[in-house]
Design a protein around this motif. Structure first.
Motif, PDB file in Angstrom:
ATOM      1  N   ILE A 197      75.432  14.314   6.440  1.00 44.26           N
ATOM      2  CA  ILE A 197      74.301  13.386   6.306  1.00 44.26           C
ATOM      3  C   ILE A 197      73.811  12.956   7.687  1.00 44.26           C
ATOM      4  O   ILE A 197      72.608  12.890   7.948  1.00 44.26           O
ATOM      5  N   GLY A 198      74.754  12.687   8.586  1.00 48.20           N
ATOM      6  CA  GLY A 198      74.398  12.273   9.936  1.00 48.20           C
ATOM      7  C   GLY A 198      73.644  13.353  10.685  1.00 48.20           C
ATOM      8  O   GLY A 198      72.540  13.122  11.198  1.00 48.20           O
ATOM      9  N   TYR A 199      74.220  14.560  10.741  1.00 49.07           N
ATOM     10  CA  TYR A 199      73.560  15.587  11.556  1.00 49.07           C
ATOM     11  C   TYR A 199      72.289  16.110  10.900  1.00 49.07           C
ATOM     12  O   TYR A 199      71.351  16.520  11.588  1.00 49.07           O
ATOM     13  N   ASP A 200      72.212  16.088   9.563  1.00 51.32           N
ATOM     14  CA  ASP A 200      70.982  16.574   8.948  1.00 51.32           C
ATOM     15  C   ASP A 200      69.859  15.539   9.022  1.00 51.32           C
ATOM     16  O   ASP A 200      68.680  15.899   8.975  1.00 51.32           O
ATOM     17  N   THR A 201      70.219  14.271   9.164  1.00 50.64           N
ATOM     18  CA  THR A 201      69.199  13.260   9.453  1.00 50.64           C
ATOM     19  C   THR A 201      68.598  13.515  10.831  1.00 50.64           C
ATOM     20  O   THR A 201      67.376  13.412  11.025  1.00 50.64           O
ATOM     21  N   ILE A 202      69.452  13.876  11.788  1.00 49.88           N
ATOM     22  CA  ILE A 202      68.952  14.259  13.110  1.00 49.88           C
ATOM     23  C   ILE A 202      68.015  15.455  12.985  1.00 49.88           C
ATOM     24  O   ILE A 202      66.916  15.469  13.555  1.00 49.88           O
ATOM     25  N   TYR A 203      68.422  16.455  12.217  1.00 53.04           N
ATOM     26  CA  TYR A 203      67.599  17.653  12.035  1.00 53.04           C
ATOM     27  C   TYR A 203      66.241  17.313  11.422  1.00 53.04           C
ATOM     28  O   TYR A 203      65.203  17.850  11.834  1.00 53.04           O
ATOM     29  N   ALA A 204      66.233  16.408  10.452  1.00 55.29           N
ATOM     30  CA  ALA A 204      64.998  16.064   9.734  1.00 55.29           C
ATOM     31  C   ALA A 204      64.015  15.288  10.598  1.00 55.29           C
ATOM     32  O   ALA A 204      62.829  15.188  10.244  1.00 55.29           O
ATOM     33  N   ILE A 205      64.473  14.742  11.724  1.00 53.17           N
ATOM     34  CA  ILE A 205      63.558  14.035  12.625  1.00 53.17           C
ATOM     35  C   ILE A 205      62.431  14.956  13.090  1.00 53.17           C
ATOM     36  O   ILE A 205      61.297  14.508  13.314  1.00 53.17           O
ATOM     37  N   GLN A 206      62.727  16.258  13.189  1.00 54.39           N
ATOM     38  CA  GLN A 206      61.702  17.210  13.633  1.00 54.39           C
ATOM     39  C   GLN A 206      60.460  17.208  12.747  1.00 54.39           C
ATOM     40  O   GLN A 206      59.355  17.484  13.218  1.00 54.39           O
ATOM     41  N   ASP A 207      60.648  16.902  11.463  1.00 53.97           N
ATOM     42  CA  ASP A 207      59.580  17.108  10.484  1.00 53.97           C
ATOM     43  C   ASP A 207      59.006  15.816   9.915  1.00 53.97           C
ATOM     44  O   ASP A 207      58.308  15.851   8.907  1.00 53.97           O
ATOM     45  N   ILE A 208      59.316  14.672  10.533  1.00 48.37           N
ATOM     46  CA  ILE A 208      58.913  13.393   9.951  1.00 48.37           C
ATOM     47  C   ILE A 208      57.411  13.349   9.657  1.00 48.37           C
ATOM     48  O   ILE A 208      56.986  12.958   8.560  1.00 48.37           O
ATOM     49  N   GLU A 209      56.605  13.747  10.616  1.00 46.70           N
ATOM     50  CA  GLU A 209      55.155  13.635  10.437  1.00 46.70           C
ATOM     51  C   GLU A 209      54.648  14.537   9.323  1.00 46.70           C
ATOM     52  O   GLU A 209      53.922  14.097   8.416  1.00 46.70           O
ATOM     53  N   ASP A 210      55.043  15.816   9.344  1.00 48.01           N
ATOM     54  CA  ASP A 210      54.586  16.754   8.319  1.00 48.01           C
ATOM     55  C   ASP A 210      55.168  16.412   6.948  1.00 48.01           C
ATOM     56  O   ASP A 210      54.479  16.525   5.926  1.00 48.01           O
TER      57      ASP A 210
END
Length: 305
Positions: A197-210
């Motif tokens: 959950i922690g590292y995939d939240t970091i990963y998801a930061i890339q796509d926040i806007e889209d």
């Protein structure tokens, strides 16, 4: 890197440089050009396997470690292909994913399904080499794998469902070695879910806007500027539960040194998370391979001494 390569693939990777043109879309869809995925699937298997061996005061099963490697690559590829089939329309609306083979029209849905089937068959052959208990446990893992692609449409916490799938190796390694489970691997499993959950939240930061535009939901979008606090809490819980697993398994100092190194790496990540920095988030996400290898090294030394 090819013009049509996914945005998060490393420049000059071996797939883009050497793979035949006909095979390239299939290899990209299976994420062979982005090995971080199978590393993160593999590491909990390795942790659990060598921890089980250390608890039993036996040497590690090297054949199991090799089979986990093959299985992780195959099943990461199958899971990614399944995810791309379900998300092909959404992926075309997101900058980072629009060049994936399906939304880019490089491959058909039927071809993708056949590819997923072939990769799943390799994973099945690996699974059938283990004991009966582990085989049943492996089949159960398909439930979170199957439902994960739909969760980003239904909940702000799809990372938790991804955690159920990606952490499964923390159960499998022990089950394959011992033919049963115990409290230590269960604690390791829950700890690994929090890590995911922690590292995939970091990963998801890339796509926040889209993601916000097309309706994809994630913990990064849900927590926004508070994402570092969520990541820190998940990482703290992961380290704490891993420590409990080590206590129950009667681990020796090398395992604890590995856990300390793992914890320090996670602390470093938290201090550098910036919800406004997508490229930086990708680098931090990928660094979790190194964090996991630090822990594995400690567990392995424990097992060998």
């Amino acid at each position: 890197m090819s013009k049509s390569a996914p945005a998060d693939a490393a420049r000059g990777n071996l797939v883009d440089r050497y793979a035949p043109a006909a095979a390239l879309p299939y290899l990209r869809m299976a994420r062979i050009d982005r090995p971080i995925g199978w590393w993160l699937l593999l590491l909990p298997c390795w942790w659990s396997s060598v921890l089980a061996a250390a608890a039993a005061e036996k040497p590690p099963n090297l054949l199991h470690l090799l089979l986990f490697l093959i299985g992780a690559i195959a099943m990461r590829g199958a899971g990614s292909t399944w995810n791309d089939i379900i998300d092909r329309d959404l992926d075309g609306s997101v900058e980072r994913t629009r060049n994936r083979p399906l939304p880019a029209g490089q491959i058909s849905v039927t071809q993708a399904m056949l590819s997923a089937g072939a990769l799943s068959f390799i994973g099945l052959l690996v699974l059938l080499s283990f004991n009966g208990f582990a085989i049943i446990l492996g089949f159960v893992s398909l439930i979170p794998v199957a439902i994960y692609p739909f969760m980003k449409r239904l909940t702000d916490y799809p990372q938790a469902v991804l955690g159920l799938a990606f952490a499964w190796g923390a159960l499998m390694g022990w089950a394959c070695f011992a033919g049963a489970l115990g409290l230590a691997p269960v604690l390791l499993y829950v700890a690994t879910i929090l890590w995911v959950i922690g590292y995939d939240t970091i990963y998801a930061i890339q796509d926040i806007e889209d993601d916000g535009i097309v309706g994809i939901r994630s913990t990064a979008l849900r927590f926004g500027e508070r994402s570092p606090a969520l990541i820190a809490g998940c990482y703290l819980g992961a380290v704490t539960l891993m420590g409990a697993a080590l206590i129950i398994a009667d681990a020796d100092p090398p395992s604890w040194l590995g856990l300390i190194g793992f914890a320090l790496h996670l602390c470093w990540q938290v201090t550098r998370v910036n919800p406004q920095d997508g490229p930086g988030a990708l680098r931090l996400f990928k660094s979790n391979r190194d964090a996991g290898l630090i822990l594995f090294a400690g567990l392995l030394v424990d097992c060998l001494t």
